[in-house]
Design a protein around this motif. Structure first.
Motif, PDB file in Angstrom:
ATOM      1  N   THR A   1      16.750 -15.547   4.784  1.00 43.95           N
ATOM      2  CA  THR A   1      17.542 -15.944   4.482  1.00 43.95           C
ATOM      3  C   THR A   1      18.725 -15.336   5.354  1.00 43.95           C
ATOM      4  OG1 THR A   1      17.490 -15.961   1.787  1.00 43.95           O
ATOM      5  CG2 THR A   1      19.006 -15.685   2.938  1.00 43.95           C
ATOM      6  N   PHE A   2      19.430 -16.781   6.131  1.00 47.60           N
ATOM      7  CA  PHE A   2      21.033 -16.221   6.919  1.00 47.60           C
ATOM      8  C   PHE A   2      21.906 -16.502   6.605  1.00 47.60           C
ATOM      9  CE2 PHE A   2      17.898 -19.242   8.976  1.00 47.60           C
ATOM     10  CZ  PHE A   2      18.945 -19.781   9.556  1.00 47.60           C
ATOM     11  N   SER A   3      22.944 -15.909   7.658  1.00 49.42           N
ATOM     12  CA  SER A   3      23.847 -17.182   7.836  1.00 49.42           C
ATOM     13  C   SER A   3      24.687 -17.306   8.549  1.00 49.42           C
ATOM     14  CB  SER A   3      25.261 -15.898   7.093  1.00 49.42           C
ATOM     15  OG  SER A   3      25.870 -15.494   7.499  1.00 49.42           O
ATOM     16  N   VAL A   4      25.394 -17.930   9.275  1.00 48.06           N
ATOM     17  CA  VAL A   4      25.634 -18.203  10.514  1.00 48.06           C
ATOM     18  C   VAL A   4      27.549 -18.278  10.176  1.00 48.06           C
ATOM     19  CG1 VAL A   4      25.473 -19.260  12.306  1.00 48.06           C
ATOM     20  CG2 VAL A   4      23.487 -19.266  11.312  1.00 48.06           C
ATOM     21  N   PRO A   5      27.683 -17.981  10.536  1.00 52.36           N
ATOM     22  CA  PRO A   5      29.884 -17.901  10.219  1.00 52.36           C
ATOM     23  C   PRO A   5      30.516 -19.326  11.156  1.00 52.36           C
ATOM     24  CG  PRO A   5      29.693 -15.238   9.834  1.00 52.36           C
ATOM     25  CD  PRO A   5      28.254 -16.446  10.494  1.00 52.36           C
ATOM     26  N   GLY A   6      30.716 -20.394  10.565  1.00 57.55           N
ATOM     27  CA  GLY A   6      31.489 -21.338  11.050  1.00 57.55           C
ATOM     28  C   GLY A   6      30.628 -21.950  11.637  1.00 57.55           C
ATOM     29  N   HIS A   7      29.518 -22.099  11.456  1.00 54.91           N
ATOM     30  CA  HIS A   7      28.325 -23.153  11.602  1.00 54.91           C
ATOM     31  C   HIS A   7      27.669 -23.391  10.205  1.00 54.91           C
ATOM     32  CE1 HIS A   7      28.721 -22.805  15.434  1.00 54.91           C
ATOM     33  NE2 HIS A   7      28.923 -21.898  15.601  1.00 54.91           N
ATOM     34  N   GLY A   8      28.612 -24.053   9.181  1.00 53.88           N
ATOM     35  CA  GLY A   8      27.691 -24.900   8.098  1.00 53.88           C
ATOM     36  C   GLY A   8      27.091 -26.031   8.162  1.00 53.88           C
ATOM     37  N   ASN A   9      27.495 -26.598   9.339  1.00 54.15           N
ATOM     38  CA  ASN A   9      26.631 -28.040   9.312  1.00 54.15           C
ATOM     39  C   ASN A   9      25.466 -27.841  10.438  1.00 54.15           C
ATOM     40  OD1 ASN A   9      27.764 -27.363  11.379  1.00 54.15           O
ATOM     41  ND2 ASN A   9      28.053 -29.521  12.145  1.00 54.15           N
ATOM     42  N   LEU A  10      24.198 -26.882  10.515  1.00 57.87           N
ATOM     43  CA  LEU A  10      22.890 -27.018  11.287  1.00 57.87           C
ATOM     44  C   LEU A  10      22.112 -27.643  10.866  1.00 57.87           C
ATOM     45  CD1 LEU A  10      22.717 -23.029  12.490  1.00 57.87           C
ATOM     46  CD2 LEU A  10      23.970 -25.376  13.134  1.00 57.87           C
ATOM     47  N   ILE A  11      21.328 -29.043  11.278  1.00 56.84           N
ATOM     48  CA  ILE A  11      20.285 -29.571  10.560  1.00 56.84           C
ATOM     49  C   ILE A  11      18.618 -29.038  10.580  1.00 56.84           C
ATOM     50  CG2 ILE A  11      19.404 -32.216  10.394  1.00 56.84           C
ATOM     51  CD1 ILE A  11      22.187 -31.570   9.098  1.00 56.84           C
ATOM     52  N   SER A  12      17.981 -28.853   9.751  1.00 57.45           N
ATOM     53  CA  SER A  12      16.531 -28.095  10.099  1.00 57.45           C
ATOM     54  C   SER A  12      16.102 -29.381  11.048  1.00 57.45           C
ATOM     55  CB  SER A  12      15.914 -27.865   8.474  1.00 57.45           C
ATOM     56  OG  SER A  12      14.527 -27.415   8.684  1.00 57.45           O
TER      57      SER A  12
ATOM     58  N   GLY B   1      24.354 -24.010   1.398  1.00 61.80           N
ATOM     59  CA  GLY B   1      26.116 -23.442   1.428  1.00 61.80           C
ATOM     60  C   GLY B   1      26.960 -22.098   2.619  1.00 61.80           C
ATOM     61  N   GLY B   2      28.316 -22.331   2.274  1.00 60.36           N
ATOM     62  CA  GLY B   2      28.902 -21.597   3.401  1.00 60.36           C
ATOM     63  C   GLY B   2      28.646 -21.032   4.794  1.00 60.36           C
ATOM     64  N   GLY B   3      27.521 -21.981   5.489  1.00 63.10           N
ATOM     65  CA  GLY B   3      27.024 -21.155   6.770  1.00 63.10           C
ATOM     66  C   GLY B   3      26.135 -20.087   6.663  1.00 63.10           C
ATOM     67  N   ARG B   4      24.800 -19.938   5.125  1.00 64.09           N
ATOM     68  CA  ARG B   4      23.454 -19.461   4.389  1.00 64.09           C
ATOM     69  C   ARG B   4      22.876 -20.719   4.708  1.00 64.09           C
ATOM     70  NH1 ARG B   4      23.907 -17.850  -0.087  1.00 64.09           N
ATOM     71  NH2 ARG B   4      22.762 -16.245   0.268  1.00 64.09           N
TER      72      ARG B   4
END
Length: 281
Positions: free
Chosen positions: A242-253, A262-265
């Motif tokens: 489980t990780f977060s990437v602030p400012g990058h909430g739209n990453l696609i797997s 949600g929320g960059g997590r």
């Protein structure tokens, strides 16, 4: 011998002199899993090759990664070959890759990895098709996870071992299997090729903030245009991250193993050895 060149040194000189200007030449591969006591001999070869052709790097390869960084005096690029997927076990940990890359990075040189794509049964049962059939080759997920672990750990070159095992040795033991095995390799390499703009970029990326980690690693990259990606891979069974990437909430797997919370997590889950790539839309 090679034409009128006789002896290893003369043959090496002839080869380097005649091929050094060939446009397809990438590097000189001068050693393969040599023990520590042979390093002085490799060093002499490296110095001779570089004196004739100073414009191409020398790549030196070892499976004895505990001999690093000493071994690295024999090359401009360090190669590491580690083949952890056993043919006679339902699963194998790939954790040793992390330690091998830690040793490789200690040399302070670029690292080119040699990930496993072959079935160890081609060596263990090279004259016994029935015994070979009881074993297994690495899965596409295992191949992908190993390559991603190398990339996460700092490798920037990938030389997969080996096509002749798939197309000749394994095919001889199990006729008709090479096309399916090669398809797995091509699918995996397609993923790594897609990462080239990120792995080869000099642009810094925001760090991945790890909240919870079990048998997995992740790392972020950015290409020269600032587009962002995250690589995640398991090192063993039962992986979760489980990780977060602030400012990058739209990453696609790309491989469907990571859920956007949600929320960059994000949450990466892999019951077996596997990996995933997240890229921006």
């Amino acid at each position: 011998t090679l034409n009128d060149a006789r002896g290893p040194e003369a043959v090496a000189r002839r080869i380097v002199s005649e091929l050094k200007d060939h446009p397809a030449l990438l590097a000189w591969y001068i050693s393969d899993e040599e023990p520590r006591e042979n390093v002085p001999n490799i060093l002499r070869l490296r110095e001779m090759v570089s004196a004739i052709d100073p414009w191409h790097p020398v790549w030196t390869l070892t499976c004895f990664y505990h001999t690093l960084p000493y071994y690295a005096i024999s090359g401009d690029i360090v190669g590491i070959d580690l083949y952890p997927i056993a043919h006679d076990k339902p699963y194998s940990t790939v954790k040793p890759i992390i330690d091998a890359m830690r040793q490789g990075n200690s040399a302070g040189l670029p690292v080119w990895a040699v990930p496993q794509i072959f079935n160890w049964g081609t060596y263990a049962h090279k004259n016994d098709p029935a015994a070979f059939a009881k074993g297994r080759a690495p899965t596409q997920d295992e191949m992908t996870a190993m390559a991603l672990l190398y990339a996460i750990s700092g490798a920037r070159g990938f030389v997969f071992y080996s096509d002749f095992d798939l197309y000749h040795r394994a095919e001889k033991l199990a006729p008709g299997t090479r096309e399916a095995e090669w398809r797995k390799v091509c699918n995996m390499v397609g993923i790594i090729k897609r990462l080239e703009p990120y792995l080869m970029s000099n642009r810094a990326a925001e760090r991945v903030n790890i909240e919870k980690r079990v048998n997995a690693l992740a790392r972020s990259f950015a290409d020269e245009q600032g587009r962002y990606c995250v690589l995640a891979a398991s090192t063993d069974r039962g992986a979760s991250l489980t990780f977060s990437v602030p400012g990058h909430g739209n990453l696609i797997s790309l491989l469907g193993r990571t859920r956007n919370l949600g929320g960059g997590r994000y949450e990466f889950v892999a019951p077996e050895i596997a990996g995933d790539v997240l890229i921006e839309k």
